[in-house]
Design an enzyme around this catalytic site. Structure first.
Site, PDB file in Angstrom:
ATOM      1  N   HIS A 190     122.433  87.051  41.802  1.00  0.00           N
ATOM      2  CA  HIS A 190     121.086  86.549  41.498  1.00  0.00           C
ATOM      3  C   HIS A 190     120.039  87.294  42.328  1.00  0.00           C
ATOM      4  CE1 HIS A 190     118.720  82.619  40.433  1.00  0.00           C
ATOM      5  NE2 HIS A 190     118.314  83.651  39.750  1.00  0.00           N
TER       6      HIS A 190
ATOM      7  N   ASP B 189     120.983  84.723  46.692  1.00  0.00           N
ATOM      8  CA  ASP B 189     122.377  84.405  46.412  1.00  0.00           C
ATOM      9  C   ASP B 189     123.041  85.505  45.564  1.00  0.00           C
ATOM     10  OD1 ASP B 189     120.467  83.305  44.508  1.00  0.00           O
ATOM     11  OD2 ASP B 189     122.102  82.278  43.517  1.00  0.00           O
TER      12      ASP B 189
ATOM     13  N   GLU C 123     128.386  79.820  39.250  1.00  0.00           N
ATOM     14  CA  GLU C 123     127.871  79.202  40.471  1.00  0.00           C
ATOM     15  C   GLU C 123     129.031  78.967  41.432  1.00  0.00           C
ATOM     16  OE1 GLU C 123     124.796  78.289  41.342  1.00  0.00           O
ATOM     17  OE2 GLU C 123     123.629  78.409  39.482  1.00  0.00           O
TER      18      GLU C 123
ATOM     19  N   THR D 119     125.440  77.766  44.963  1.00  0.00           N
ATOM     20  CA  THR D 119     124.792  76.527  44.528  1.00  0.00           C
ATOM     21  C   THR D 119     123.748  76.037  45.521  1.00  0.00           C
ATOM     22  OG1 THR D 119     126.492  75.189  45.608  1.00  0.00           O
ATOM     23  CG2 THR D 119     126.856  75.780  43.282  1.00  0.00           C
TER      24      THR D 119
ATOM     25  N   HIS E 228     126.001  83.368  41.554  1.00  0.00           N
ATOM     26  CA  HIS E 228     125.063  82.578  42.345  1.00  0.00           C
ATOM     27  C   HIS E 228     125.814  81.805  43.422  1.00  0.00           C
ATOM     28  CE1 HIS E 228     122.129  82.568  38.821  1.00  0.00           C
ATOM     29  NE2 HIS E 228     123.283  82.698  38.183  1.00  0.00           N
TER      30      HIS E 228
END
Length: 311
Positions: A184, A194, A112, A49, A47
């Protein structure tokens, strides 16, 4: 990306589901559904953030009221914060589906990356995040996301951040039975973008899952095509005027050469998508979008567009 290939990879290990190595800290998140079932985790989900800093994102991911969490966050300076042991389920994927399975939280490690995500052009050569931070053109990649139909602007990742993420994924895959790495954007394509075009996801997948340190320099044809598209975008920035076109047909095949005898590139184009024209041969045009390929000019409308990076 050659600098990444040349950089020595940091060495991480996992001891009792905790990552060990240089510049790693642990801050426990209360947001978990308990232990993974037998056979999991078998997937890594990457991902961004979309936050202002590593610390601010960790604050959210460890807040009991936020309803979200992840196993790791990787900062722009390469620092790594672990927030859950890797045998515990984190809340990072949300509503998700991939290769016949839904609810990817119960199967996956969430990583992340500290990154502002998709940015908005301000019209003066700078770009703004949703939280108001301003970025210069050297911090931004212009590219069309595979889940979107127009050009976008994306916060670049740092080299050390990518290298540390690669090493983290290698450590996880060697310790657990992990066979899948996804963004993601791949497990929730209708709502997520992302880690986005600025992250070399396909190259990382190949480097980690093929267990070949040379993979950074030996890419698939699709990865080469994406890199060529990104390189062309950077060359475009030097010119204030670009030749662009949009797709006029409802759907349009992209081919690997300037003739119908050439095979098609995976995933065609839809009406309204924006392309950059690289060259023309007769009724065919070589174009870049998230990849590079050839289309018949009968099905595109050429326009002139002012570069957002030039006055």
């Amino acid at each position: 990306m050659n600098t990444l290939h040349a950089s020595p990879l940091p060495i991480f290990s996992i001891d009792d589901h905790i990552l060990t190595g240089d510049n790693i800290t642990f801050r426990l998140s209360p947001n978990t559904s308990g232990r993974f079932q037998s056979g999991s985790p078998d997937t890594i989900v990457i991902h961004f953030t979309a936050g202002s800093s590593l610390s601010s994102s960790v604050n959210v991911l460890t807040n009991a009221d936020s309803g979200v969490s992840a196993h790791f966050a990787v900062g722009r300076n390469g620092d790594i914060v672990q927030m859950l042991p890797t045998n515990k389920i984190a809340w990072h994927a949300g509503e998700s589906y991939y290769e016949g399975r839904s609810g990817l939280n119960q199967y996956s490690i969430g990583i992340e990356l500290d990154n502002a995500g998709q940015l908005k052009a301000r019209g003066d050569g700078t770009f703004e995040s949703w939280f108001g931070e301003i970025f210069g053109e050297n911090e931004v990649l212009a590219a069309q996301h595979i889940n979107q139909q127009s050009m976008g602007y994306w916060h670049k990742y740092t080299d050390i951040q990518i290298v540390r993420t690669l090493s983290l994924c290698k450590a996880l895959c060697s310790h657990y039975n992990i066979s899948t790495i996804v963004g993601h954007e791949e497990i929730a394509p209708s709502r997520k973008v992302d880690p986005g075009p600025a992250f070399p996801l396909q190259r990382l997948k190949a480097a980690v899952l093929q267990s070949d340190s040379e993979t950074w320099a030996t890419e698939s044809s699709d990865s080469n095509s994406q890199r060529e598209a990104h390189d062309q975008i950077q060359r475009d920035l030097a010119s204030p005027v670009k030749r662009v076109a949009n797709v006029s047909a409802n759907s349009l095949n992209v081919r690997k050469g300037p003739d119908v005898s050439y095979p098609t590139v995976e995933n065609g184009l839809n009406k309204g998508e924006v392309l950059k024209i690289l060259e023309k041969r007769g009724e065919w045009a070589k174009v870049s979008y998230t990849k590079v390929g050839w289309v018949n000019t009968k099905y595109i409308n050429e326009i002139t567009e002012k570069s957002p990076f030039k006055s």
